[in-house]
Design a protein around this motif. Structure first.
Motif, short mmCIF file in Angstrom:
data_model
loop_
_atom_site.label_atom_id
_atom_site.label_comp_id
_atom_site.label_asym_id
_atom_site.label_seq_id
_atom_site.Cartn_x
_atom_site.Cartn_y
_atom_site.Cartn_z
N MET A 1 0.83 -1.20 0.00
CA MET A 1 0.00 0.00 0.00
C MET A 1 0.87 1.25 0.00
O MET A 1 0.55 2.24 -0.66
CB MET A 1 -0.94 -0.02 1.21
CG MET A 1 -2.05 -1.05 1.06
SD MET A 1 -3.00 -1.29 2.54
CE MET A 1 -3.90 0.23 2.65
N TYR A 2 1.97 1.20 0.74
CA TYR A 2 2.89 2.34 0.71
C TYR A 2 3.43 2.51 -0.70
O TYR A 2 3.48 3.63 -1.22
CB TYR A 2 4.03 2.11 1.69
CG TYR A 2 5.14 3.13 1.58
CD1 TYR A 2 6.44 2.74 1.34
CD2 TYR A 2 4.89 4.49 1.70
CE1 TYR A 2 7.46 3.67 1.24
CE2 TYR A 2 5.90 5.42 1.59
CZ TYR A 2 7.19 5.00 1.36
OH TYR A 2 8.20 5.92 1.25
N GLY A 3 3.81 1.43 -1.35
CA GLY A 3 4.32 1.52 -2.71
C GLY A 3 3.31 2.13 -3.67
O GLY A 3 3.68 2.83 -4.60
N PHE A 4 2.05 1.87 -3.46
CA PHE A 4 1.03 2.35 -4.37
C PHE A 4 0.50 3.73 -4.01
O PHE A 4 -0.32 4.27 -4.75
CB PHE A 4 -0.14 1.36 -4.44
CG PHE A 4 0.13 0.18 -5.33
CD1 PHE A 4 0.13 -1.10 -4.83
CD2 PHE A 4 0.36 0.37 -6.68
CE1 PHE A 4 0.37 -2.18 -5.66
CE2 PHE A 4 0.60 -0.71 -7.52
CZ PHE A 4 0.61 -1.99 -7.00
N GLY A 5 0.90 4.29 -2.90
CA GLY A 5 0.50 5.67 -2.63
C GLY A 5 -0.01 5.96 -1.24
O GLY A 5 -0.30 7.11 -0.93
N ASP A 6 -0.14 4.96 -0.41
CA ASP A 6 -0.64 5.24 0.93
C ASP A 6 0.51 5.78 1.78
O ASP A 6 1.64 5.91 1.33
CB ASP A 6 -1.19 3.93 1.53
CG ASP A 6 -2.10 4.22 2.72
OD1 ASP A 6 -2.22 5.39 3.12
OD2 ASP A 6 -2.71 3.27 3.24
N ASP A 7 0.19 6.08 3.04
CA ASP A 7 1.19 6.56 3.97
C ASP A 7 2.25 5.49 4.22
O ASP A 7 2.00 4.30 3.99
CB ASP A 7 0.50 6.86 5.29
CG ASP A 7 0.72 8.33 5.68
OD1 ASP A 7 0.91 8.58 6.86
OD2 ASP A 7 0.66 9.17 4.76
N GLN A 8 3.36 5.91 4.77
CA GLN A 8 4.41 4.95 5.06
C GLN A 8 3.93 3.93 6.09
O GLN A 8 4.32 2.77 6.07
CB GLN A 8 5.63 5.68 5.61
CG GLN A 8 6.80 4.76 5.79
CD GLN A 8 8.10 5.48 5.57
OE1 GLN A 8 8.17 6.69 5.69
NE2 GLN A 8 9.12 4.74 5.22
#
Lengths: 99, 202
Positions: A10-17
């Motif tokens: 999810m981080y890779g796709f745009g969410d928060d770290q």
């Protein structure tokens, strides 16, 4: 089950770290349901043949061009790696006989 | 030539951090990197391409998450990961990709690294597929395909959720309400397989 993987994804796709745990849990539920429905549909098409094959999944996503391209890419990479590993074992045998 | 390709691949298998190995390789022979891809282009991992991308990663370092543990876990996936060039056989696209990657900020690089390396554990996915199908014969290519599909699906979810947040002018981590709205929109677009028959057991 997929918590850790999903967080990085999810981080890779745009969410928060650090995605919210509730969100990760929800995404996991959604993905499991998605995969389940996908498998059921694949089994529907495979039941005529008898065995469930990879081709059944590819048939399912035929309309989704990015996914289809990605899957064909993954499969060809897998093939290449298999060939490379096979050749590596053959080389090892050759070395063993030399010694 | 086969030996050379296998040599680099075997090296990557041994190392914990393929980006690190690629960085070291580039360090030793920067001028030779253009010739590298020409020899190995049709084959698997291309160290020079990932080497140029790895420079910012080296300086950035792990960003709070325990990437070292993940690298050990994902070691099996690493060969495949690095082999998946952004554009396999198109030198122009590779060059464009390289210029883009070289200009990434630290944050962008760490996010891109997460994007490339993240994935579902093959063992977990296999277990899930076996439990759904009921049969034991889940081939490796099937696991790989389903993992790939699932990853792209997560990408669609997250991107749609971000679009929803932008519309609502909210910021911060994605919340479940955004995710549910994203799921609803994907359903309307028809991206979610739906069963025509009602599910008896949940």
């Amino acid at each position: 089950m997929f918590q850790k993987d999903l967080q990085h994804m999810m981080y890779g796709f745009g969410d928060d770290q650090n995605p919210l745990p509730e969100t990760v849990a929800l995404v996991e539920d959604i993905v499991v349901e998605y995969v389940t429905d996908l498998v059921y549909k694949a089994q529907d098409t495979a039941s005529k043949r008898g065995k469930l094959l990879t081709e059944d999944f590819l048939f399912l996503i035929r309309k989704d061009v990015p996914k289809l391209n990605r899957c064909t890419e993954l499969l060809s990479m897998n093939e290449e790696l298999k060939q490379a590993r096979k050749a590596f074992e053959v080389d090892e045998e050759k070395l063993a006989t030399i010694d | 030539m086969t030996k050379q390709k296998l040599g680099t691949e075997f090296q990557m298998k041994k190392s914990k951090d393929p980006f690190e190995i690629a960085f070291v390789e580039q360090d030793e022979s920067p001028s030779e990197s253009p010739t590298g891809p020409d020899e190995n282009e049709a084959q698997t991992p291309d160290p020079s391409t990932s080497a140029t991308a790895s420079n910012p990663v080296r300086t950035a370092g792990p960003t709070g998450k325990s990437k070292e543990e993940d690298e050990e876990e994902e070691e099996d996936n690493m060969d495949v990961e690095l082999g998946k060039l952004p554009s396999s056989s198109d030198p122009d696209k590779t060059a464009i990709m390289q210029t883009i990657l070289s200009q990434f900020t630290e944050k962008q690089m760490s996010r891109y690294e997460s994007f490339r390396r993240s994935g579902f554990q093959k063992s977990n996915m296999k277990r899930l597929l076996t439990s759904i199908t009921g049969s034991a014969k889940i081939s490796m290519p099937m696991t790989i395909v389903v993992s790939g599909i699932a990853k792209m699906f997560v990408g669609e979810l997250v991107e749609t959720a971000r679009i929803v947040m932008a519309e609502r002018k909210e910021s911060g981590p994605i919340r479940p309400c955004h995710m549910r709205e994203a799921y609803r929109r994907l359903k309307l677009e028809g991206k979610i397989p739906k069963r025509s028959m009602p599910r008896l057991f949940r």
